[in-house]
Design a protein around this motif. Structure first.
Motif, PDB file in Angstrom:
ATOM      1  N   PHE A   7       5.581 -23.539  25.863  1.00  0.00           N
ATOM      2  CA  PHE A   7       5.207 -22.905  25.337  1.00  0.00           C
ATOM      3  C   PHE A   7       4.117 -22.228  26.706  1.00  0.00           C
ATOM      4  O   PHE A   7       3.254 -23.251  26.152  1.00  0.00           O
ATOM      5  CB  PHE A   7       4.573 -22.050  23.953  1.00  0.00           C
ATOM      6  N   ASP A   8       3.892 -21.631  27.212  1.00  0.00           N
ATOM      7  CA  ASP A   8       2.765 -20.967  28.367  1.00  0.00           C
ATOM      8  C   ASP A   8       1.603 -19.988  26.928  1.00  0.00           C
ATOM      9  O   ASP A   8       2.097 -19.688  25.691  1.00  0.00           O
ATOM     10  CB  ASP A   8       3.605 -19.934  29.036  1.00  0.00           C
ATOM     11  N   VAL A   9       0.598 -20.148  27.499  1.00  0.00           N
ATOM     12  CA  VAL A   9      -0.276 -19.729  26.333  1.00  0.00           C
ATOM     13  C   VAL A   9      -1.025 -18.302  26.671  1.00  0.00           C
ATOM     14  O   VAL A   9      -0.620 -17.053  26.246  1.00  0.00           O
ATOM     15  CB  VAL A   9      -2.009 -20.562  26.420  1.00  0.00           C
ATOM     16  N   ASP A  10      -1.592 -17.900  27.788  1.00  0.00           N
ATOM     17  CA  ASP A  10      -2.347 -16.452  27.841  1.00  0.00           C
ATOM     18  C   ASP A  10      -0.880 -15.710  28.352  1.00  0.00           C
ATOM     19  O   ASP A  10      -0.404 -15.404  29.094  1.00  0.00           O
ATOM     20  CB  ASP A  10      -3.034 -16.410  29.023  1.00  0.00           C
ATOM     21  N   GLY A  11      -0.459 -15.287  27.476  1.00  0.00           N
ATOM     22  CA  GLY A  11      -0.271 -13.306  27.599  1.00  0.00           C
ATOM     23  C   GLY A  11       1.616 -13.949  26.674  1.00  0.00           C
ATOM     24  O   GLY A  11       2.121 -12.915  26.543  1.00  0.00           O
ATOM     25  N   THR A  12       1.443 -15.086  26.448  1.00  0.00           N
ATOM     26  CA  THR A  12       2.923 -15.794  25.503  1.00  0.00           C
ATOM     27  C   THR A  12       2.128 -15.928  24.264  1.00  0.00           C
ATOM     28  O   THR A  12       2.987 -14.947  23.309  1.00  0.00           O
ATOM     29  CB  THR A  12       3.543 -16.224  26.179  1.00  0.00           C
ATOM     30  N   LEU A  13       1.598 -16.477  23.986  1.00  0.00           N
ATOM     31  CA  LEU A  13       1.550 -17.126  22.546  1.00  0.00           C
ATOM     32  C   LEU A  13       0.562 -15.890  21.542  1.00  0.00           C
ATOM     33  O   LEU A  13       0.706 -15.547  20.789  1.00  0.00           O
ATOM     34  CB  LEU A  13       0.199 -18.009  22.484  1.00  0.00           C
ATOM     35  N   PHE A 181       8.223 -20.820  27.524  1.00  0.00           N
ATOM     36  CA  PHE A 181       8.578 -19.517  26.802  1.00  0.00           C
ATOM     37  C   PHE A 181       7.127 -19.127  28.393  1.00  0.00           C
ATOM     38  O   PHE A 181       6.423 -19.430  27.580  1.00  0.00           O
ATOM     39  CB  PHE A 181       8.028 -19.475  25.535  1.00  0.00           C
ATOM     40  N   GLU A 182       7.787 -18.059  28.673  1.00  0.00           N
ATOM     41  CA  GLU A 182       6.658 -17.320  29.816  1.00  0.00           C
ATOM     42  C   GLU A 182       6.268 -15.953  29.237  1.00  0.00           C
ATOM     43  O   GLU A 182       7.357 -14.936  29.128  1.00  0.00           O
ATOM     44  CB  GLU A 182       6.814 -17.634  31.115  1.00  0.00           C
ATOM     45  N   ASP A 183       5.406 -15.405  30.107  1.00  0.00           N
ATOM     46  CA  ASP A 183       4.771 -14.199  30.366  1.00  0.00           C
ATOM     47  C   ASP A 183       4.840 -13.535  31.678  1.00  0.00           C
ATOM     48  O   ASP A 183       5.051 -11.941  31.532  1.00  0.00           O
ATOM     49  CB  ASP A 183       3.775 -13.745  29.296  1.00  0.00           C
ATOM     50  N   SER A 184       4.668 -14.431  32.726  1.00  0.00           N
ATOM     51  CA  SER A 184       4.280 -13.649  34.143  1.00  0.00           C
ATOM     52  C   SER A 184       5.428 -14.627  34.978  1.00  0.00           C
ATOM     53  O   SER A 184       6.186 -15.090  34.759  1.00  0.00           O
ATOM     54  CB  SER A 184       2.627 -14.473  34.514  1.00  0.00           C
ATOM     55  N   ALA A 185       5.446 -13.930  36.253  1.00  0.00           N
ATOM     56  CA  ALA A 185       6.564 -13.777  37.426  1.00  0.00           C
ATOM     57  C   ALA A 185       5.873 -15.917  37.800  1.00  0.00           C
ATOM     58  O   ALA A 185       6.447 -16.545  38.020  1.00  0.00           O
ATOM     59  CB  ALA A 185       6.110 -12.780  38.395  1.00  0.00           C
TER      60      ALA A 185
HETATM   61 MG    MG Z   1       0.769 -17.230  30.153  1.00  0.00          MG
END
Ligand code: MG
Ligand code: XBP
Length: 258
Positions: A7-13, A181-185
């Protein structure tokens, strides 16, 4: 076979970037610095991973040849501002300002009960991880994640793959056994460069970014069960959708400063 979730943290968790932005602005104000980052400015600055790198990128945009105003060097000033920002962010998160995103805790618990390995690969500061997960999961959070790669252990920030390559080393698993699991490019580029299949859950700052090589793009993880993840992961393997092995040095260079 799927053996680990990373897991990524910022924007994902959790949707943390508004709390980060407020903490940056609080640190600037407390230091008597006239900078104020609104959403538009911060949305552009997020192309640069890492809070210290972000401060310096913005400062150089304002002053191509920056003059230190706190401490003896430009880096002293950046370090001071970032330390104040991290303290402000931790206080906000400890006060409950940032919940986990939908479905995150349920998936983490299900995966943990199914004896999957859990890892974190982030560019944020270790103190931020602890503040967020202590506030949202409690002190047991450390028993859930067996590997943590962060700004302290992986100084080359996303989209450089260092955090993901080191996560694989410490998990002692091949990329084919993991799902990210990510949130960004930037995060997708980093994971893909490390040869990892990636599921994207965008947020307000990243929803318009290019996620072309993602395994899936979902609004969030609400209702996402391990069985579904296993099916997507196996299907990607069978039809060769998974990224090739780590491209390492050929990985995309760190986010281009604005
Ligand atoms: Mg992130
Ligand atoms: C997102 C980042 C971090 C945060 C700010 O990290 O790029 O820099 O925006 O945190 P992630 P710091 O990889 O978890 O998405 O000020 O501690 O860098």
């Amino acid at each position: 076979m799927l053996q680990a979730l990373v897991f990524d943290v910022d924007g994902t968790l959790a949707d943390t970037e508004e709390a980060h932005r407020a903490a940056f602005n609080q640190a600037f104000a407390e230091a008597g610095c006239p900078w104020v980052w609104d959403r538009d400015v911060y949305g552009q600055l997020l192309a640069v991973s890492g809070g210290k790198e972000r401060i310096l990128a913005y400062w150089k945009q304002q002053q191509p040849d920056p003059e230190p105003f706190l401490g003896n060097s430009v880096q002293d000033t950046v370090d001071y501002l970032h330390a104040r920002k991290t303290a402000a962010y931790a206080q906000a998160v400890q006060d409950g300002a940032v919940p986990l995103r939908p479905g995150v805790l349920a998936l983490i618990e299900e995966a943990s009960h199914a004896d999957l390995r859990l890892a974190i690969a982030t560019t944020t500061t270790p103190a931020n991880i602890d503040a967020l997960l202590q506030a949202t999961i409690g002190s047991r959070w450390r028993t859930l994640f067996s590997v943590i790669e962060d700004a302290a252990t992986a100084p080359l920030k996303k989209p450089h793959p260092q955090a993901y390559l080191q996560t694989l080393q410490h998990l002692q698993l091949p990329g084919a056994a993991c799902l990210v699991f990510e949130d960004s490019a930037n995060g997708l580029q980093a994971a893909t460069a490390a040869g990892l299949a990636t599921l994207i859950t965008p947020n307000g700052y990243t929803e318009d970014q290019d996620f072309g090589c993602a395994l899936r793009v979902l609004p969030n993880l609400a209702g996402v069960k391990l069985a579904q993840l296993r099916a997507w992961h196996e299907n990607a393997a069978s039809c060769g959708e998974r990224p090739s092995g780590p491209s390492g040095a050929r990985a995309a260079m760190p986010g281009t400063p604005i």
